[in-house]
Design a protein around this motif. Structure first.
Motif, PDB file in Angstrom:
ATOM      1  N   ARG A 129       0.854  -1.196   0.000  1.00 17.28           N
ATOM      2  CA  ARG A 129       0.000   0.000   0.000  1.00 17.28           C
ATOM      3  C   ARG A 129       0.888   1.242   0.000  1.00 17.28           C
ATOM      4  NH1 ARG A 129      -2.134  -2.091   4.659  1.00 17.28           N
ATOM      5  NH2 ARG A 129      -1.738  -0.067   5.672  1.00 17.28           N
ATOM      6  N   PRO A 130       0.437   2.335  -0.600  1.00 26.47           N
ATOM      7  CA  PRO A 130       1.289   3.533  -0.668  1.00 26.47           C
ATOM      8  C   PRO A 130       1.484   4.224   0.672  1.00 26.47           C
ATOM      9  CG  PRO A 130      -0.883   3.968  -1.596  1.00 26.47           C
ATOM     10  CD  PRO A 130      -0.818   2.500  -1.334  1.00 26.47           C
ATOM     11  N   ASP A 131       0.592   3.966   1.655  1.00 27.96           N
ATOM     12  CA  ASP A 131       0.682   4.675   2.924  1.00 27.96           C
ATOM     13  C   ASP A 131       1.608   3.987   3.928  1.00 27.96           C
ATOM     14  OD1 ASP A 131      -1.158   2.550   2.985  1.00 27.96           O
ATOM     15  OD2 ASP A 131      -2.144   3.371   4.755  1.00 27.96           O
ATOM     16  N   SER A 158      -3.617   0.702  -5.841  1.00 29.93           N
ATOM     17  CA  SER A 158      -4.735   1.397  -5.211  1.00 29.93           C
ATOM     18  C   SER A 158      -5.738   0.361  -4.718  1.00 29.93           C
ATOM     19  CB  SER A 158      -5.390   2.330  -6.231  1.00 29.93           C
ATOM     20  OG  SER A 158      -6.118   1.571  -7.188  1.00 29.93           O
ATOM     21  N   PRO A 159      -6.762   0.790  -3.966  1.00 32.19           N
ATOM     22  CA  PRO A 159      -7.790  -0.184  -3.541  1.00 32.19           C
ATOM     23  C   PRO A 159      -8.478  -0.868  -4.716  1.00 32.19           C
ATOM     24  CG  PRO A 159      -7.930   1.821  -2.225  1.00 32.19           C
ATOM     25  CD  PRO A 159      -6.941   2.090  -3.313  1.00 32.19           C
ATOM     26  N   GLN A 160      -8.505  -0.235  -5.873  1.00 33.13           N
ATOM     27  CA  GLN A 160      -9.102  -0.832  -7.069  1.00 33.13           C
ATOM     28  C   GLN A 160      -8.084  -1.644  -7.876  1.00 33.13           C
ATOM     29  OE1 GLN A 160      -9.302   2.625  -6.464  1.00 33.13           O
ATOM     30  NE2 GLN A 160     -11.204   2.246  -5.294  1.00 33.13           N
ATOM     31  N   ARG A 161      -6.909  -1.866  -7.301  1.00 35.57           N
ATOM     32  CA  ARG A 161      -5.819  -2.630  -7.900  1.00 35.57           C
ATOM     33  C   ARG A 161      -5.231  -1.935  -9.121  1.00 35.57           C
ATOM     34  NH1 ARG A 161      -4.920  -7.030  -5.337  1.00 35.57           N
ATOM     35  NH2 ARG A 161      -3.436  -7.787  -6.903  1.00 35.57           N
ATOM     36  N   ARG A 162      -5.375  -0.624  -9.189  1.00 37.42           N
ATOM     37  CA  ARG A 162      -4.677   0.149 -10.220  1.00 37.42           C
ATOM     38  C   ARG A 162      -3.204   0.251  -9.833  1.00 37.42           C
ATOM     39  NH1 ARG A 162      -7.900   3.733 -13.545  1.00 37.42           N
ATOM     40  NH2 ARG A 162      -9.908   2.669 -13.831  1.00 37.42           N
ATOM     41  N   LEU A 164      -0.025   1.981  -9.166  1.00 34.48           N
ATOM     42  CA  LEU A 164       0.418   3.337  -8.862  1.00 34.48           C
ATOM     43  C   LEU A 164       1.921   3.512  -9.088  1.00 34.48           C
ATOM     44  CD1 LEU A 164      -1.564   3.884  -5.538  1.00 34.48           C
ATOM     45  CD2 LEU A 164      -2.253   4.519  -7.866  1.00 34.48           C
ATOM     46  N   ALA A 182       4.815   5.746  -0.803  1.00 27.20           N
ATOM     47  CA  ALA A 182       4.388   6.674  -1.849  1.00 27.20           C
ATOM     48  C   ALA A 182       5.510   7.633  -2.243  1.00 27.20           C
ATOM     49  CB  ALA A 182       3.167   7.456  -1.383  1.00 27.20           C
ATOM     50  N   THR A 187       6.842   6.067 -10.245  1.00 27.89           N
ATOM     51  CA  THR A 187       5.522   6.133 -10.877  1.00 27.89           C
ATOM     52  C   THR A 187       5.628   5.842 -12.371  1.00 27.89           C
ATOM     53  OG1 THR A 187       5.766   8.521 -11.177  1.00 27.89           O
ATOM     54  CG2 THR A 187       4.675   7.774  -9.168  1.00 27.89           C
TER      55      THR A 187
END
Length: 435
Positions: A129-131, A158-162, A164, A182, A187
């Motif tokens: 996760r980015p956080d 992301s939560p939608q599995r995109r 990042l 993050a 990127t």
């Protein structure tokens, strides 16, 4: 060490690739006996190095429970590949023995068409996760490591599995413990779509020197990775197929060792029969110039030499062009520029070869024959080279495999052109009796 004697202690110390090479030489029951004596993880790793047809044969004789354990321990992509090769009856017997997670993973990976990035990807990749902080990310990777193909690179979703970004294990280790993922991630990483050709994934891995390339679906969600070792396998398979097609045999899916007489006959007969009829044109060209040949028999001496030179020049040009198209080095838009350069190269080659052959022409037939042979050499090398360069581009334009511009096809076209050029030059430049 002989292949008939393979002590358990030797099997335990050999590298899995070396052990698999030995097992390939043993009958299937004996090979399975050796595999079954290995710890499960090592058994699965060794099994992954076996040839596809060997894997299928061992799966057919393995006890159902042992096969289910082996399939569960295999890497996700190798598991899906094996599943795709199994007969329907074997799948029906194996399916209930697998856990629901493995069955779903197999179903999802096996749904992609063969030859696509999705068909060679694995779903076992590390996710962060980015956080998370660097310290938390390292702990997360430690927990994922046992079940993932690699943790050298982790994918930030992301939560939608995109997708990042990506972050390497080295970045996390070197960063301050409270730095957020993050802030560390790269990127816009290179990626490929699941339906893209597998060769595209291999090219991306090679171009950017990646340990793995992420794979996304039509909804831009990440669905897997193609690792560097799988990319190497794809590149090797593609190069092998191109070489086989360049020889006029088409692709031998099972490989030469496993190919039977019937398969080799089917793969080779089509081109050879077609080229028999194509070469009739060469005979027709010779027949059309019977009077010229009868008046100057020394022309026959140079015929094999000239048409072979045309074919050799064409094969060289075709080989270079097919490979450049296959690797993406050139495209259709490059044809004009390459054609101009090939004219210059072919003229230089033709003139060099003409100087060499003209001396033989003087010795065998005098200055008139030497002139005909020298001029013909320049023209046939030019014609063969331009055919060899242009035919792959034409096939690519027609959405056919450029590798089908095989050496036999290019050589046959160059042979016909060589015969016509040679005797046309001879008829135009040599005197005829009574003329």
């Amino acid at each position: 060490m002989t292949t008939t004697m393979l002590p358990p202690e030797a099997a335990a110390t050999l590298h899995p690739a070396d052990l698999a090479a030995l097992l390939e030489l043993r009958p299937a029951p004996a090979a399975w006996e050796v595999l079954a004596a290995l710890p499960l993880a090592r058994r699965a790793e060794t099994f992954g190095y076996l040839a596809p047809e060997t894997q299928t044969g061992l799966a057919a004789i393995a006890p159902p429970r042992a096969l289910a354990e082996l399939v569960t321990a295999m890497d996700a992509d190798e598991r899906a590949d094996l599943w795709a090769r199994l007969p329907e009856a074997a799948r029906e017997a194996l399916g209930p023995a697998l856990a629901a997670a493995e069955r779903e993973d197999i179903r999802r990976l096996a749904a992609y068409p063969p030859g696509t990035a999705g068909a060679v990807m694995t779903s076992e990749y590390a996710v962060l996760r980015p956080d998370l902080t660097a310290r938390q990310a390292i702990e997360a990777l430690r927990g994922q490591a046992a079940s993932k193909e690699t943790i050298q690179v982790a994918y930030v979703l992301s939560p939608q599995r995109r997708l990042l970004g990506t972050v390497t294990l080295e970045d996390l280790v070197l960063a301050a413990a409270d730095r957020r993922v993050a802030d560390l991630m790269r990127t816009d990483p290179p990626c490929v779509h699941a339906t893209a050709p597998a060769e595209q994934a291999a090219r991306v891995v090679a171009r950017y020197d990646l340990p793995a390339v992420p794979v996304i679906n039509g909804g831009e969600a990440m669905v897997g990775i193609v690792t560097a070792d799988d990319a190497m396998d794809v590149a090797e398979a593609e190069a092998t197929e191109d070489f086989q097609k360049a020889g006029g045999t088409g692709g031998l899916e099972a490989g030469l060792r496993a190919a039977g007489v019937a398969l080799l006959y089917r793969k080779r007969a089509g081109w050879l029969v077609a080229l028999v009829f194509a070469n009739i044109l060469s005979g027709a060209g010779i027949a059309a110039f019977e009077e010229t040949i009868a008046a100057h028999l020394s022309l026959v001496f140079f015929l094999p030499l000239l048409i072979a030179s045309a074919g050799n020049a064409g094969s060289q040009a075709a080989t270079l062009t097919v490979r450049a198209l296959a690797t993406g080095e050139v495209g259709l838009s490059d044809w004009g520029r390459l054609l101009g350069r090939e004219v210059l190269v072919a003229l230089a080659l033709g003139l060099t070869m003409a100087v060499a052959v003209s001396a033989i022409g003087l010795w065998r037939g005098g200055p008139e024959i030497a002139l005909v042979v020298a001029l013909t050499m320049v023209l046939v090398v030019l014609a063969g080279s331009l055919v060899g360069l242009s035919l792959p581009f034409l096939l690519d334009r027609l959405r056919l495999d450029p590798a089908s511009a095989s050496a036999p096809l290019v050589t046959s076209i160059a042979d016909v052109a060589g015969v016509l050029i040679y005797f046309t030059m001879a008829a135009a430049l040599l005197p005829m009796p009574g003329g």
